[in-house]
Design an enzyme around this catalytic site. Structure first.
Site, PDB file in Angstrom:
ATOM      1  NE  ARG A 110       7.594  -0.131   2.565  1.00 39.64           N
ATOM      2  CZ  ARG A 110       7.658  -1.245   1.883  1.00 39.64           C
ATOM      3  NH1 ARG A 110       8.788  -1.633   1.309  1.00 39.64           N
ATOM      4  NH2 ARG A 110       6.583  -2.005   1.721  1.00 39.64           N
ATOM      5  CD  GLU A 208       5.890  -7.668   5.931  1.00 44.95           C
ATOM      6  OE1 GLU A 208       4.670  -7.658   6.152  1.00 44.95           O
ATOM      7  OE2 GLU A 208       6.377  -7.474   4.803  1.00 44.95           O
ATOM      8  NE  ARG A 212       9.245  -2.984   5.705  1.00 43.59           N
ATOM      9  CZ  ARG A 212       8.050  -3.395   5.292  1.00 43.59           C
ATOM     10  NH1 ARG A 212       7.040  -2.569   5.269  1.00 43.59           N
ATOM     11  NH2 ARG A 212       7.880  -4.633   4.888  1.00 43.59           N
ATOM     12  CB  CYS A 254       6.618  -9.981   2.528  1.00 41.92           C
ATOM     13  SG  CYS A 254       5.249 -10.247   1.394  1.00 41.92           S
ATOM     14  CB  THR A 256       5.200  -8.417  -2.051  1.00 47.36           C
ATOM     15  OG1 THR A 256       5.281  -8.019  -0.677  1.00 47.36           O
ATOM     16  CG2 THR A 256       4.190  -9.526  -2.201  1.00 47.36           C
ATOM     17  NE  ARG A 263       3.777   1.099   0.789  1.00 45.04           N
ATOM     18  CZ  ARG A 263       2.792   1.987   0.891  1.00 45.04           C
ATOM     19  NH1 ARG A 263       2.155   2.390  -0.206  1.00 45.04           N
ATOM     20  NH2 ARG A 263       2.408   2.476   2.051  1.00 45.04           N
ATOM     21  NE  ARG A 292       0.633  -1.180   0.076  1.00 50.12           N
ATOM     22  CZ  ARG A 292       1.681  -1.657   0.738  1.00 50.12           C
ATOM     23  NH1 ARG A 292       1.988  -1.184   1.931  1.00 50.12           N
ATOM     24  NH2 ARG A 292       2.422  -2.616   0.228  1.00 50.12           N
ATOM     25  CD  GLU A 297      -0.279  -4.776   1.829  1.00 47.18           C
ATOM     26  OE1 GLU A 297       0.885  -5.115   1.879  1.00 47.18           O
ATOM     27  OE2 GLU A 297      -0.940  -4.704   0.785  1.00 47.18           O
TER      28      GLU A 297
HETATM   29  P1  ADP Z   1       4.621  -0.136   4.338  1.00 49.25           P
HETATM   30  O1  ADP Z   1       4.594   1.093   3.507  1.00 49.25           O
HETATM   31  O2  ADP Z   1       5.712  -0.075   5.351  1.00 49.25           O
HETATM   32  O3  ADP Z   1       4.609  -1.362   3.500  1.00 49.25           O
HETATM   33  P2  ADP Z   1       1.843   0.359   5.261  1.00 49.25           P
HETATM   34  O4  ADP Z   1       1.152   0.319   3.934  1.00 49.25           O
HETATM   35  O5  ADP Z   1       1.185  -0.360   6.392  1.00 49.25           O
HETATM   36  O6  ADP Z   1       3.305  -0.263   5.211  1.00 49.25           O
HETATM   37  O7  ADP Z   1       2.056   1.877   5.652  1.00 49.25           O
HETATM   38  C1  ADP Z   1       2.712   2.221   6.812  1.00 49.25           C
HETATM   39  C2  ADP Z   1       2.176   3.478   7.442  1.00 49.25           C
HETATM   40  O8  ADP Z   1       2.587   4.608   6.696  1.00 49.25           O
HETATM   41  C3  ADP Z   1       0.666   3.549   7.561  1.00 49.25           C
HETATM   42  O9  ADP Z   1       0.348   4.020   8.854  1.00 49.25           O
HETATM   43  C4  ADP Z   1       0.275   4.570   6.522  1.00 49.25           C
HETATM   44  O10 ADP Z   1      -0.885   5.269   6.872  1.00 49.25           O
HETATM   45  C5  ADP Z   1       1.489   5.490   6.525  1.00 49.25           C
HETATM   46  N1  ADP Z   1       1.666   6.182   5.247  1.00 49.25           N
HETATM   47  C6  ADP Z   1       1.770   5.626   4.040  1.00 49.25           C
HETATM   48  N2  ADP Z   1       1.937   6.551   3.077  1.00 49.25           N
HETATM   49  C7  ADP Z   1       1.951   7.738   3.700  1.00 49.25           C
HETATM   50  C8  ADP Z   1       2.077   9.098   3.257  1.00 49.25           C
HETATM   51  N3  ADP Z   1       2.255   9.414   1.971  1.00 49.25           N
HETATM   52  N4  ADP Z   1       2.029  10.059   4.201  1.00 49.25           N
HETATM   53  C9  ADP Z   1       1.869   9.778   5.498  1.00 49.25           C
HETATM   54  N5  ADP Z   1       1.742   8.533   5.976  1.00 49.25           N
HETATM   55  C10 ADP Z   1       1.776   7.526   5.104  1.00 49.25           C
HETATM   56  C1  CIR Z   2      -0.799 -11.860   1.375  1.00 52.76           C
HETATM   57  O1  CIR Z   2      -0.288 -12.866   0.863  1.00 52.76           O
HETATM   58  O2  CIR Z   2      -1.839 -11.343   0.926  1.00 52.76           O
HETATM   59  C2  CIR Z   2      -0.147 -11.265   2.601  1.00 52.76           C
HETATM   60  N1  CIR Z   2       0.877 -12.153   3.055  1.00 52.76           N
HETATM   61  C3  CIR Z   2       0.411  -9.876   2.325  1.00 52.76           C
HETATM   62  C4  CIR Z   2       1.200  -9.731   1.066  1.00 52.76           C
HETATM   63  C5  CIR Z   2       1.586  -8.307   0.834  1.00 52.76           C
HETATM   64  N2  CIR Z   2       2.862  -7.974   1.326  1.00 52.76           N
HETATM   65  C6  CIR Z   2       3.155  -7.363   2.461  1.00 52.76           C
HETATM   66  O3  CIR Z   2       2.337  -6.982   3.273  1.00 52.76           O
HETATM   67  N3  CIR Z   2       4.426  -7.113   2.671  1.00 52.76           N
END
Ligand code: ADP
Ligand code: CIR
Length: 339
Positions: A110, A208, A212, A254, A256, A263, A292, A297
């Site tokens: 993403r 966020e 995305r 954010c 980060t 990602r 993660r 996250e």
């Molecule tokens: P972001 O990647 O947008 O920072 P998250 O860590 O919350 O946010 O992940 C977003 C969603 O994508 C979650 O529901 C997670 O389970 C899903 N996800 C992450 N990686 C994969 C993957 N490799 N395959 C399928 N779903 C995934």
């Molecule tokens: C923290 O400071 O722990 C939260 N604000 C999350 C930081 C990680 N970044 C994010 O989810 N985009």
């Protein structure tokens, strides 16, 4: 002053870098949209377990409040002064990371994007959120071929929570960190998910970040996911103007996520490394990987399914992220097989 603002035990970078003097210097400043220091740090104050604790309300926040953002960004991303972020989305041809599908269940890449001229999610008004959503819906409607799809407004969904790996990834209200930052305001108004008919391209609108944009594969084919994402981005860029800074790259709410805002990761089952976490953590450090939980996250790892992705986003190109991830995954699989 800052000692009183943040919990004594808080590990947040904002607590480390916002000295009492700096707090006094910045507390009366405002961006043109009215974003203040108080709003930027409210998530870190309300959540003593924050690791960063600060969000930007608009692109201008990174300039107006740069004395606090800058050291946080440089420390978090190991980003030296005097460097500028460079983007390169050239797709490398990588063999599938797990050709027999023994460990990797799926791949997801993403990027976060925000539209120039609109406040970011912690600061945007409901009317701007909806106006921006309309602009994005029109742009996504022009996606062609396998990228073409439909938009589903979250407002029309009874229960947006969905199990992991279901065909359409839907987001829910943000967690307590995002909530305290103001990101959930008016939820679910103005939010939705675009999905291509083959379910391999999805765009979350007004989570966020404004967008995305994600590409999904049910295999370990990182290159295929990356190429699709690149095509979608090039097409959307002909209609949408994304917030970009010559030092920090793509701007995100954010800090980060700054830089590539990318990602790239896999869901990978590592039963033995799950029981040998010190080896897993050492390899993650060595290959700059972030670990993660299964549902994203700050969630738990279920049945040894880890979400393994790039830890670096700023000061590195998109192409290099993908190559490094490929190497890192190969090392994890090798370690799993040797245990
Ligand atoms: P972001 O990647 O947008 O920072 P998250 O860590 O919350 O946010 O992940 C977003 C969603 O994508 C979650 O529901 C997670 O389970 C899903 N996800 C992450 N990686 C994969 C993957 N490799 N395959 C399928 N779903 C995934
Ligand atoms: C923290 O400071 O722990 C939260 N604000 C999350 C930081 C990680 N970044 C994010 O989810 N985009």
């Amino acid at each position: 002053m800052t000692a009183a603002l943040f919990s004594e035990t808080s590990p947040a970078l904002v607590k480390k870098h916002l000295s009492p003097d700096l707090y006094q210097q910045l507390r009366h400043l405002k961006t043109r949209s009215g974003f203040t220091l108080e709003k930027a740090i409210r998530s870190g104050i309300r959540n003593p377990d924050s690791s960063i604790g600060i969000y930007a309300g608009d692109a201008e926040s990174y300039q107006v409040f740069s004395p606090v953002f800058d050291p946080i960004i440089r420390e978090y991303h190991h980003f030296p002064k005097g460097t500028a972020h460079v983007s390169d989305f050239t797709a490398p041809d990588l063999p599938p990371a797990d050709p027999d599908g023994k460990y990797i269940l799926s791949t997801r890449i993403r990027v976060a994007r925000n539209l120039k001229g609109y406040e970011f999610s912690p600061q945007i008004s409901l009317s701007h959120r909806k106006e921006m959503e309309e602009t994005v819906i029109k742009a996504m409607a022009t996606l062609k071929g396998d990228l073409g799809g439909e938009y589903m407004s979250l407002k029309n969904m009874e229960n947006p929570a969905q199990p992991v790996n279901s065909d359409i990834l839907v987001f829910t209200k943000g967690d307590r960190f995002q909530d305290a930052a103001g990101i959930n305001s008016g939820f679910p108004e103005g939010r939705g998910v675009f999905y291509s008919l083959d379910r391999r391209l999805m765009v979350w609108v007004n989570e966020e970040d404004h967008l995305r944009i994600m590409s999904l594969e049910k295999t370990s084919d990182l290159s295929a996911a990356f190429k699709r994402l690149g095509r979608a981005l090039r097409s959307l860029e002909t209609r949408l103007d994304f917030a970009w800074d010559k030092t920090y790259g793509y701007l995100t709410s954010c800090p980060t996520n700054l830089g590539t805002a990318m990602r790239a990761g896999v869901h990978i089952r590592l039963g033995k490394l799950d029981r040998n976490r010190e080896i897993l953590n050492r390899l993650a450090r060595e290959y700059h990987l972030q670990i993660r939980g299964t549902r994203g996250e700050k969630t738990k790892v279920q049945e040894a399914v880890f979400d393994i992705s790039n830890a670096q986003r700023l000061g590195i190109t998109e192409t290099a992220i993908l190559q490094n991830l490929h190497k890192g995954i190969a090392a994890l699989i090798k370690a799993e097989e040797h245990l």
